[in-house]
Design an enzyme around this catalytic site. Structure first.
Site, mmCIF file in Angstrom:
data_model
loop_
_atom_site.group_PDB
_atom_site.id
_atom_site.type_symbol
_atom_site.label_atom_id
_atom_site.label_comp_id
_atom_site.label_asym_id
_atom_site.label_seq_id
_atom_site.Cartn_x
_atom_site.Cartn_y
_atom_site.Cartn_z
ATOM 1 N N GLN A 104 -9.160 6.576 0.904
ATOM 2 C CA GLN A 104 -7.745 6.906 0.849
ATOM 3 C C GLN A 104 -7.425 7.280 -0.828
ATOM 4 O O GLN A 104 -7.827 6.530 -1.696
ATOM 5 C CB GLN A 104 -6.895 6.002 1.253
ATOM 6 C CG GLN A 104 -5.336 6.589 1.330
ATOM 7 C CD GLN A 104 -4.265 5.315 1.690
ATOM 8 O OE1 GLN A 104 -4.050 4.545 1.038
ATOM 9 N NE2 GLN A 104 -3.767 5.516 2.882
ATOM 10 N N TYR A 176 4.948 8.011 -2.445
ATOM 11 C CA TYR A 176 4.268 8.385 -3.583
ATOM 12 C C TYR A 176 4.179 9.767 -3.808
ATOM 13 O O TYR A 176 5.002 10.652 -3.081
ATOM 14 C CB TYR A 176 2.767 7.840 -3.356
ATOM 15 C CG TYR A 176 2.741 6.275 -3.150
ATOM 16 C CD1 TYR A 176 3.309 5.640 -4.094
ATOM 17 C CD2 TYR A 176 2.163 5.774 -2.135
ATOM 18 C CE1 TYR A 176 3.347 4.123 -4.192
ATOM 19 C CE2 TYR A 176 2.153 4.295 -1.938
ATOM 20 C CZ TYR A 176 2.592 3.647 -2.833
ATOM 21 O OH TYR A 176 2.809 2.108 -2.849
ATOM 22 N N ARG A 229 -1.946 10.995 5.816
ATOM 23 C CA ARG A 229 -0.985 9.974 6.124
ATOM 24 C C ARG A 229 0.305 10.337 5.495
ATOM 25 O O ARG A 229 0.425 10.810 4.566
ATOM 26 C CB ARG A 229 -1.263 8.613 5.439
ATOM 27 C CG ARG A 229 -0.690 7.473 6.000
ATOM 28 C CD ARG A 229 -1.148 6.235 5.631
ATOM 29 N NE ARG A 229 -0.810 5.118 6.679
ATOM 30 C CZ ARG A 229 -0.723 3.874 6.264
ATOM 31 N NH1 ARG A 229 -0.896 3.322 4.980
ATOM 32 N NH2 ARG A 229 -0.538 2.917 7.273
ATOM 33 N N GLY A 321 -3.820 -3.779 10.507
ATOM 34 C CA GLY A 321 -3.747 -3.933 9.269
ATOM 35 C C GLY A 321 -3.986 -5.512 8.833
ATOM 36 O O GLY A 321 -4.935 -5.992 8.682
ATOM 37 N N ARG A 322 -2.905 -6.225 8.828
ATOM 38 C CA ARG A 322 -2.837 -7.604 8.327
ATOM 39 C C ARG A 322 -3.489 -8.350 9.441
ATOM 40 O O ARG A 322 -3.935 -9.550 9.325
ATOM 41 C CB ARG A 322 -1.287 -8.214 8.524
ATOM 42 C CG ARG A 322 -0.473 -7.405 7.308
ATOM 43 C CD ARG A 322 0.946 -7.703 7.334
ATOM 44 N NE ARG A 322 1.675 -6.846 6.396
ATOM 45 C CZ ARG A 322 3.235 -6.983 5.991
ATOM 46 N NH1 ARG A 322 3.699 -8.002 6.637
ATOM 47 N NH2 ARG A 322 3.548 -6.311 5.335
#
Length: 377
Positions: A104, A176, A229, A321-322
């Site tokens: 990424q 971002y 994304r 993810g987590r």
């Protein structure tokens, strides 16, 4: 394995012909574990090695394309050719366990902490400060600087190819720089890189996609995965609305992309702008463009039943993810019928067993509510 879960392990072929061995992806998660120069560390490699054996694809923590776009301490760097050997170690570690490796890439823009930047000055589409503590007003980028950043995305893509990655994910989400150009909150420009219309605000994201594709066409010998994304909405006013995003994904579906990754906290979550709109943002995007571009769903997919339910919406790929931090063997346990033993909480003494880097572990234990943590001894 239960018959119910067989769909999770069906191969999937992306638009460019690359086959993923199953439908489960490791989501990109910041781990704060590269060194101060952006070189991947041994404990970071161990962390990825532990989690790459079961998943079909691993999307790495984000790598910055230029020192002026660094967003986190301990972040991976892809900003110079000096980083290629480090990146090569990361790609080889992931691929060595049988997963596709996707790097990424991003520029943090106005979200960059000043103390991490060479000159202490964040930049963005316009000189509009983010509504977040600890950040400063960014400097508006010149047109020449914008062109340079676009080229730096292409250069980072070439480095990913030379390092042996199977693809890159363009990080256009989570507030971002790429999102900042698309947002009416952060982009007040009146030149070709901004304006009041969706096409004008989409000019920068599309230019980045074009440059990344050009780099892949020039340097990749084999089909190279290019994903994008995005975050569906912004809480700011003015901010990105769901209608803005649906228009954007219509355009993205016409680009040379292999997937669209929707960044949300909850796969089934509704609007963050309108609490009465409870429709899943992921499902709305799948319904809009899923027949043209594969969509990755993510967010609070804890159990294999959750993952199957997500796939039943038509979304072909799901990201964990987590869940993979708490249970590195999540995928393997489902495969062998041991899903009842999947770990759903952490203990303060689990770090070594779970192969989690020191900086990430400290973060997990210090941020209340980030992970379900039991009382330790």
């Amino acid at each position: 394995m239960k018959d119910t879960y067989k769909t999770l392990f069906e191969p999937y072929t992306l638009p460019n012909g690359v086959e993923l061995k199953n439908r489960i992806i490791m989501a990109p998660m910041t781990n704060y574990s590269s060194d101060d120069e952006g070189f991947v560390t041994e404990e970071e490699l161990a962390y990825y090695r532990e989690r790459s054996a079961g998943t079909g694809t691993v999307i790495t923590a984000v790598a910055y394309i230029t020192p002026g776009g660094k967003g986190f301490p301990g972040e991976i760097s892809a900003h110079s050719d000096e980083m290629i050997p480090s990146l090569r170690k990361l790609a080889a570690t992931i691929k060595g366990e049988g997963a596709k490796a996707i790097l990424q890439i991003f520029h943090a823009g106005r979200m960059a902490p000043p103390e991490l930047l060479p000159d202490g000055q964040p930049v963005s589409a316009s000189a509009v400060k983010a509504n977040r503590p600890g950040l400063v007003e960014p400097r508006e980028l010149t047109e020449e600087e914008i062109e340079t950043i676009i080229q730096e995305f292409g250069d980072a893509t070439r480095r990913a190819i030379e390092a042996g990655f199977d693809g890159v994910e363009i990080h256009g989400a989570n507030t971002y720089l790429i999102q900042q150009f698309f947002s009416p909150h952060s982009n007040c420009r009146t030149d070709k890189w901004g304006g009041t219309t969706i096409p004008r605000r989409a000019a920068f994201p599309l230019a980045v996609i074009d440059r990344v594709n050009a780099a892949a066409e020039e340097h990749a010998r084999d089909p190279f995965i290019i994903g994008y994304r995005l975050s569906p909405e912004e809480i700011e006013e003015p901010g990105i609305t769901m209608e803005d995003t649906l228009q954007l994904v219509d355009t993205l579906a016409k680009q040379k992309l292999d997937y669209l990754h929707v960044s949300v906290q909850d796969f089934w979550g509704g609007s963050i702008r309108d609490k009465e709109d409870e429709r899943s943002r992921v499902v709305l995007i799948q319904e809009r463009v899923g027949d043209k571009l594969p969509v990755i769903g993510v967010g609070s997919i804890h159990t294999p039943d959750d993952a199957v339910k997500a796939l039943e919406t038509g979304v072909p790929l799901v990201a964990l993810g987590r869940e993979l931090i708490m249970e590195p063997k999540w995928v393997q346990k489902v495969q062998v019928g041991e899903e009842d033993t999947i770990r759903t909480t952490l203990r303060p003494d689990n770090q070594e067993e779970l192969v989690v880097p020191d900086n990430l572990w400290s973060r997990i234990l210090s941020v209340k509510g980030w992970f379900p943590v039991e009382e330790g001894e």
